[in-house]
Design an enzyme around this catalytic site. Structure first.
Site, PDB file in Angstrom:
ATOM      1  N   ASP A  22       0.802  -1.225   0.000  1.00 42.13           N
ATOM      2  CA  ASP A  22       0.000   0.000   0.000  1.00 42.13           C
ATOM      3  C   ASP A  22       0.836   1.277   0.000  1.00 42.13           C
ATOM      4  OD1 ASP A  22      -2.183  -1.733   0.177  1.00 42.13           O
ATOM      5  OD2 ASP A  22      -2.148  -1.681   2.374  1.00 42.13           O
ATOM      6  N   GLU A  23       1.965   1.255  -0.673  1.00 46.55           N
ATOM      7  CA  GLU A  23       2.838   2.430  -0.731  1.00 46.55           C
ATOM      8  C   GLU A  23       2.371   3.439  -1.772  1.00 46.55           C
ATOM      9  OE1 GLU A  23       3.844  -0.667  -1.224  1.00 46.55           O
ATOM     10  OE2 GLU A  23       5.376  -1.193   0.243  1.00 46.55           O
ATOM     11  N   ALA A  48      -4.338  -7.883  -3.513  1.00 45.03           N
ATOM     12  CA  ALA A  48      -3.865  -6.528  -3.783  1.00 45.03           C
ATOM     13  C   ALA A  48      -5.041  -5.560  -3.850  1.00 45.03           C
ATOM     14  CB  ALA A  48      -3.102  -6.504  -5.105  1.00 45.03           C
ATOM     15  N   HIS A  50      -5.124  -1.766  -5.402  1.00 45.80           N
ATOM     16  CA  HIS A  50      -4.316  -0.718  -6.035  1.00 45.80           C
ATOM     17  C   HIS A  50      -5.210   0.447  -6.451  1.00 45.80           C
ATOM     18  CE1 HIS A  50      -0.792  -3.661  -7.109  1.00 45.80           C
ATOM     19  NE2 HIS A  50      -1.069  -3.595  -5.827  1.00 45.80           N
ATOM     20  N   THR A 134      -5.863 -11.723   3.824  1.00 46.54           N
ATOM     21  CA  THR A 134      -7.000 -10.998   3.236  1.00 46.54           C
ATOM     22  C   THR A 134      -8.167 -11.946   2.917  1.00 46.54           C
ATOM     23  OG1 THR A 134      -6.173 -11.260   1.004  1.00 46.54           O
ATOM     24  CG2 THR A 134      -5.446  -9.293   2.189  1.00 46.54           C
ATOM     25  N   ARG A 148       1.249 -29.737  -6.211  1.00 42.52           N
ATOM     26  CA  ARG A 148       0.981 -30.239  -7.575  1.00 42.52           C
ATOM     27  C   ARG A 148      -0.176 -31.234  -7.625  1.00 42.52           C
ATOM     28  NH1 ARG A 148       6.792 -32.262  -7.640  1.00 42.52           N
ATOM     29  NH2 ARG A 148       6.125 -32.331  -5.469  1.00 42.52           N
ATOM     30  N   THR A 347      -7.844  -1.236   1.645  1.00 41.27           N
ATOM     31  CA  THR A 347      -8.701  -1.135   0.453  1.00 41.27           C
ATOM     32  C   THR A 347      -9.535  -2.400   0.308  1.00 41.27           C
ATOM     33  OG1 THR A 347      -6.728  -0.123  -0.516  1.00 41.27           O
ATOM     34  CG2 THR A 347      -8.580  -0.468  -1.993  1.00 41.27           C
ATOM     35  N   PRO A 352      -8.145  -1.138   9.929  1.00 42.06           N
ATOM     36  CA  PRO A 352      -7.251  -0.002  10.179  1.00 42.06           C
ATOM     37  C   PRO A 352      -5.813  -0.460   9.936  1.00 42.06           C
ATOM     38  CG  PRO A 352      -8.091  -0.904  12.253  1.00 42.06           C
ATOM     39  CD  PRO A 352      -8.783  -1.646  11.154  1.00 42.06           C
ATOM     40  N   LYS A 379       2.957  10.180  -0.236  1.00 40.78           N
ATOM     41  CA  LYS A 379       2.344  10.694   1.000  1.00 40.78           C
ATOM     42  C   LYS A 379       3.228  11.679   1.755  1.00 40.78           C
ATOM     43  CE  LYS A 379      -1.519   7.995   2.132  1.00 40.78           C
ATOM     44  NZ  LYS A 379      -2.337   7.425   3.149  1.00 40.78           N
ATOM     45  N   GLY A 466       5.068  11.953  -3.853  1.00 39.52           N
ATOM     46  CA  GLY A 466       3.618  12.153  -3.874  1.00 39.52           C
ATOM     47  C   GLY A 466       3.267  13.228  -2.863  1.00 39.52           C
TER      48      GLY A 466
HETATM   49  P1  GDP Z   1      -0.821   0.275  -3.556  1.00 50.95           P
HETATM   50  O1  GDP Z   1      -1.410  -1.002  -3.073  1.00 50.95           O
HETATM   51  O2  GDP Z   1       0.659   0.342  -3.322  1.00 50.95           O
HETATM   52  O3  GDP Z   1      -1.164   0.599  -4.976  1.00 50.95           O
HETATM   53  O4  GDP Z   1      -1.438   1.425  -2.645  1.00 50.95           O
HETATM   54  P2  GDP Z   1      -2.980   1.557  -2.178  1.00 50.95           P
HETATM   55  O5  GDP Z   1      -3.772   2.041  -3.305  1.00 50.95           O
HETATM   56  O6  GDP Z   1      -3.435   0.338  -1.464  1.00 50.95           O
HETATM   57  O7  GDP Z   1      -2.836   2.635  -1.030  1.00 50.95           O
HETATM   58  C1  GDP Z   1      -2.290   3.890  -1.243  1.00 50.95           C
HETATM   59  C2  GDP Z   1      -3.315   4.942  -0.773  1.00 50.95           C
HETATM   60  O8  GDP Z   1      -2.642   6.184  -0.614  1.00 50.95           O
HETATM   61  C3  GDP Z   1      -4.407   5.199  -1.787  1.00 50.95           C
HETATM   62  O9  GDP Z   1      -5.585   5.548  -1.129  1.00 50.95           O
HETATM   63  C4  GDP Z   1      -3.874   6.377  -2.592  1.00 50.95           C
HETATM   64  O10 GDP Z   1      -4.890   7.168  -3.182  1.00 50.95           O
HETATM   65  C5  GDP Z   1      -3.170   7.153  -1.514  1.00 50.95           C
HETATM   66  N1  GDP Z   1      -2.002   7.923  -1.960  1.00 50.95           N
HETATM   67  C6  GDP Z   1      -1.048   7.566  -2.852  1.00 50.95           C
HETATM   68  N2  GDP Z   1      -0.112   8.534  -2.950  1.00 50.95           N
HETATM   69  C7  GDP Z   1      -0.475   9.511  -2.075  1.00 50.95           C
HETATM   70  C8  GDP Z   1       0.103  10.765  -1.692  1.00 50.95           C
HETATM   71  O11 GDP Z   1       1.155  11.189  -2.162  1.00 50.95           O
HETATM   72  N3  GDP Z   1      -0.581  11.494  -0.744  1.00 50.95           N
HETATM   73  C9  GDP Z   1      -1.740  11.051  -0.183  1.00 50.95           C
HETATM   74  N4  GDP Z   1      -2.319  11.830   0.729  1.00 50.95           N
HETATM   75  N5  GDP Z   1      -2.297   9.881  -0.527  1.00 50.95           N
HETATM   76  C10 GDP Z   1      -1.671   9.123  -1.448  1.00 50.95           C
HETATM   77  P1  IMO Z   2      -0.934  -4.312  -2.205  1.00 52.96           P
HETATM   78  O1  IMO Z   2      -0.547  -4.876  -3.547  1.00 52.96           O
HETATM   79  C1  IMO Z   2      -0.841  -4.712   2.125  1.00 52.96           C
HETATM   80  C2  IMO Z   2      -0.949  -8.791   3.736  1.00 52.96           C
HETATM   81  C3  IMO Z   2      -2.197  -9.221   4.503  1.00 52.96           C
HETATM   82  C4  IMO Z   2      -1.583 -10.219   5.475  1.00 52.96           C
HETATM   83  C5  IMO Z   2      -0.513 -10.896   4.629  1.00 52.96           C
HETATM   84  C6  IMO Z   2      -0.954 -12.210   4.002  1.00 52.96           C
HETATM   85  O2  IMO Z   2      -2.223  -3.578  -2.223  1.00 52.96           O
HETATM   86  O3  IMO Z   2       0.200  -3.532  -1.617  1.00 52.96           O
HETATM   87  P2  IMO Z   2      -2.572 -12.848   1.998  1.00 52.96           P
HETATM   88  O4  IMO Z   2      -4.031 -12.578   1.785  1.00 52.96           O
HETATM   89  O5  IMO Z   2      -1.690 -12.355   0.917  1.00 52.96           O
HETATM   90  O6  IMO Z   2      -2.302 -14.299   2.310  1.00 52.96           O
HETATM   91  O7  IMO Z   2      -2.203 -12.052   3.344  1.00 52.96           O
HETATM   92  O8  IMO Z   2      -0.173  -9.971   3.602  1.00 52.96           O
HETATM   93  N1  IMO Z   2      -1.206  -8.271   2.362  1.00 52.96           N
HETATM   94  C7  IMO Z   2      -1.121  -6.985   2.029  1.00 52.96           C
HETATM   95  N2  IMO Z   2      -0.886  -5.895   2.785  1.00 52.96           N
HETATM   96  N3  IMO Z   2      -0.988  -4.595   0.788  1.00 52.96           N
HETATM   97  C8  IMO Z   2      -1.203  -5.688   0.020  1.00 52.96           C
HETATM   98  O9  IMO Z   2      -1.217  -5.628  -1.317  1.00 52.96           O
HETATM   99  C9  IMO Z   2      -1.317  -6.949   0.637  1.00 52.96           C
HETATM  100  N4  IMO Z   2      -1.548  -8.200   0.196  1.00 52.96           N
HETATM  101  C10 IMO Z   2      -1.468  -9.002   1.266  1.00 52.96           C
HETATM  102  O10 IMO Z   2      -2.778  -8.122   5.165  1.00 52.96           O
HETATM  103  O11 IMO Z   2      -0.938  -9.537   6.515  1.00 52.96           O
HETATM  104 MG    MG Z   3      -2.865  -1.663  -1.703  1.00 48.17          MG
END
Ligand code: GDP
Ligand code: IMO
Ligand code: MG
Length: 478
Positions: A22-23, A48, A50, A134, A148, A347, A352, A379, A466
């Site tokens: 979630d970066e 995921a 995204h 998840t 397998r 997402t 939280p 962020k 960002g």
């Molecule tokens: P991903 O899984 O790495 O693609 O990231 P996610 O979409 O799960 O989570 C990133 C969250 O941070 C999303 O809600 C984005 O809209 C938000 N976001 C991304 N870049 C920025 C930023 O520079 N500032 C703020 N305030 N939010 C951001």
């Molecule tokens: P994106 O691509 C954040 C975490 C879950 C759990 C662990 C294992 O959006 O960054 P899983 O369902 O994969 O067996 O869960 O990994 N996890 C993530 N945390 N972002 C994700 O994807 C994640 N995908 C899995 O919360 O701790």
């Molecule tokens: Mg994410």
């Protein structure tokens, strides 16, 4: 004929998350996609989430489809390293259609990608609580891939198998469901109507059939004839099944090198690796998180669930008094306030997210482990929140102490990682919003200093930050 033997051949770049997921990977992929021909996923599945937010207020959360959706001329490829949830991908395709994104001629799914079978989800729900998965059946699906077969019974079923002989393989999916139900002592109520489950799966399969790519050299041929490919990592380095905080990880390899296994391309096309981090870190699920505000208390609080639902969701925390929490002496309170202000809620799961200080030991580990050439920090707009804390400074983790000794790496085992004491330094904070700023020189001095400090301490060029979630809220740095 050798690969990459013509001067007109293409290349591949790999974009990965460097922390705990979630970066903001998707928003960077969305921004970069215009300079590529194919955007490809190589690992993970519907675990995921995204998010892309356009300037026009459209917000989408993608799970299985690569984040190049908003560029109609770009191909989207889902590689053999991914695991496909047929029903969810069908819904995703339909949802995108509703916002005029037509994938009918753009989406290719590798015939070698494994499918998530109903029993994978049932097992994950039963067994994944301690990790905090998840509940998408990811672990059981990759486990079946490794197993397998069980005797004569095929466990790993791929899209290509269903394409060859749907009747045969749907029958095996049902057999697998019954066998797993027996093994895990699941009641008929827990399984549901198995015929109905299979029917839904068959209906979903008919919809995605046309997207199945049978040519196992598809991406190689594209690259050979000049395509520029961007691999989009899912999850992140600390969630890698080998290099992450095992066992609190996902079940795939998330490292950059994995793009050239799960992404169906030779590594000879590799050009560069782009790493994504965020200025305030987050983690969902259990496991070590050295820089977490409030440590174990925060981990327990964030993971508290009632009837399978998060207890402290956004709707609960929204009523907390943020100003008071920020002024608290307790790191836990500051973390809660940061989560509320920076909207850190899952997402996919709405949980939280645990939040923490940017950890440069962890970040440097990820950069070195993956040969990251360019770094993006998302962020950065949220860092202004620290002005309202008692210290009024931005904290940064700059060192780790393990059993009284300084270490410059991420410990390879969970007990050691939980024991790590982070060394924290403070930088000046800044006031006001920066989301409108486009030029690095126009940023407040304290934010520029933050960027330069991270760049220096991590030894990696920062090419952008960002400053807000929308597409344009980004500062490129040359
Ligand atoms: P991903 O899984 O790495 O693609 O990231 P996610 O979409 O799960 O989570 C990133 C969250 O941070 C999303 O809600 C984005 O809209 C938000 N976001 C991304 N870049 C920025 C930023 O520079 N500032 C703020 N305030 N939010 C951001
Ligand atoms: P994106 O691509 C954040 C975490 C879950 C759990 C662990 C294992 O959006 O960054 P899983 O369902 O994969 O067996 O869960 O990994 N996890 C993530 N945390 N972002 C994700 O994807 C994640 N995908 C899995 O919360 O701790
Ligand atoms: Mg994410």
């Amino acid at each position: 004929m050798g690969r990459k033997n013509s001067k007109n051949c293409g290349y591949a770049d790999v974009l990965i998350g460097l922390q705990y997921g979630d970066e903001g990977k998707a928003r960077v992929v969305d921004m970069l996609a215009k300079d590529y021909d194919v955007i490809a996923r190589f690992n993970g599945g519907a675990n995921a989430g995204h998010t892309i937010e356009t300037n026009e207020g459209v917000k989408v959360a993608l799970q299985q489809i690569p984040s190049g959706i908003f560029y109609p001329d770009k191909l989207l490829y889902v590689g053999s390293g991914c695991v496909i949830n047929i029903e969810k991908i069908t819904l995703e395709i339909d949802r995108l259609k509703q916002i005029n994104v037509d994938l009918s001629k753009r989406l290719r799914l590798s015939c070698q990608a494994s499918i998530i079978q109903p029993h994978h989800i049932l097992i994950d729900v039963q067994t994944g609580k301690t990790i905090g998965t998840t509940r998408n059946g990811i672990g059981p699906c990759y486990a079946d891939k490794a197993y397998r077969m069980d005797g004569d019974r095929l466990l790993n079923i791929k899209l290509g198998d269903l394409n060859d002989d749907p009747k045969k393989y749907f029958a095996i999916i049902k057999e697998n469901l019954m066998a797993a139900a027996k093994m895990y002592g699941l009641s008929m109520k827990e399984i549901g109507d198995s015929d109905d489950l299979i029917k839904k799966l068959e209906a979903g399969f008919r919809k995605i059939k046309k997207h199945i790519e049978s040519d196992t050299l598809y991406l190689e041929k594209k690259a050979q004839s000049g395509a520029r490919i961007l691999f989009e990592g899912a999850q992140s380095i600390m969630l890698d099944i080998t290099k992450g905080s095992v066992p609190y990880v996902t079940s795939s390899n998330t490292v950059a090198a994995a793009a050239y296994v799960g992404g169906d391309l030779s590594p000879s096309y590799h050009r560069k690796t782009i790493g994504i981090a965020k200025a305030i870190m987050s983690r969902v699920g259990h496991g070590p998180f050295a820089s977490e505000f409030g440590g174990k208390r925060s981990e327990d609080y964030c993971m508290t669930a009632v009837n399978g639902k998060p207890k402290y969701s956004q709707t609960v925390e929204i009523d907390y008094g943020v100003e008071k929490l920020l002024k608290s002496k307790e790191d836990f309170d500051i973390g809660v306030a940061l989560r509320i202000l920076s909207r850190e809620y899952g997402t996919v799961t709405t949980r939280p997210r645990r939040v923490g200080i940017l950890d440069l030991v962890q970040l440097s580990y990820a950069i070195r482990m993956n040969g990251v050439n360019e770094l993006v920090i998302n962020k950065c707009d949220v860092l202004n929140v620290f002005t309202s804390t008692k210290k009024a400074k931005i904290p940064l983790v700059v060192g780790y102490k393990l059993d009284g000794k300084n270490i410059d790496y991420v410990p390879g085992s969970v007990i050691s990682y939980y024991k790590v004491k982070p060394v924290v330094e403070y930088l000046n904070s800044f006031r006001g919003t920066v989301s409108h700023i486009k030029d690095f020189k126009a940023l407040p001095g304290a934010l520029r200093e933050f960027v330069l400090t991270v760049e220096r301490k991590c030894g990696c060029k920062i090419t952008g930050i960002g400053v807000g979630p929308e597409r344009d809220q980004f500062v490129k740095i040359n």
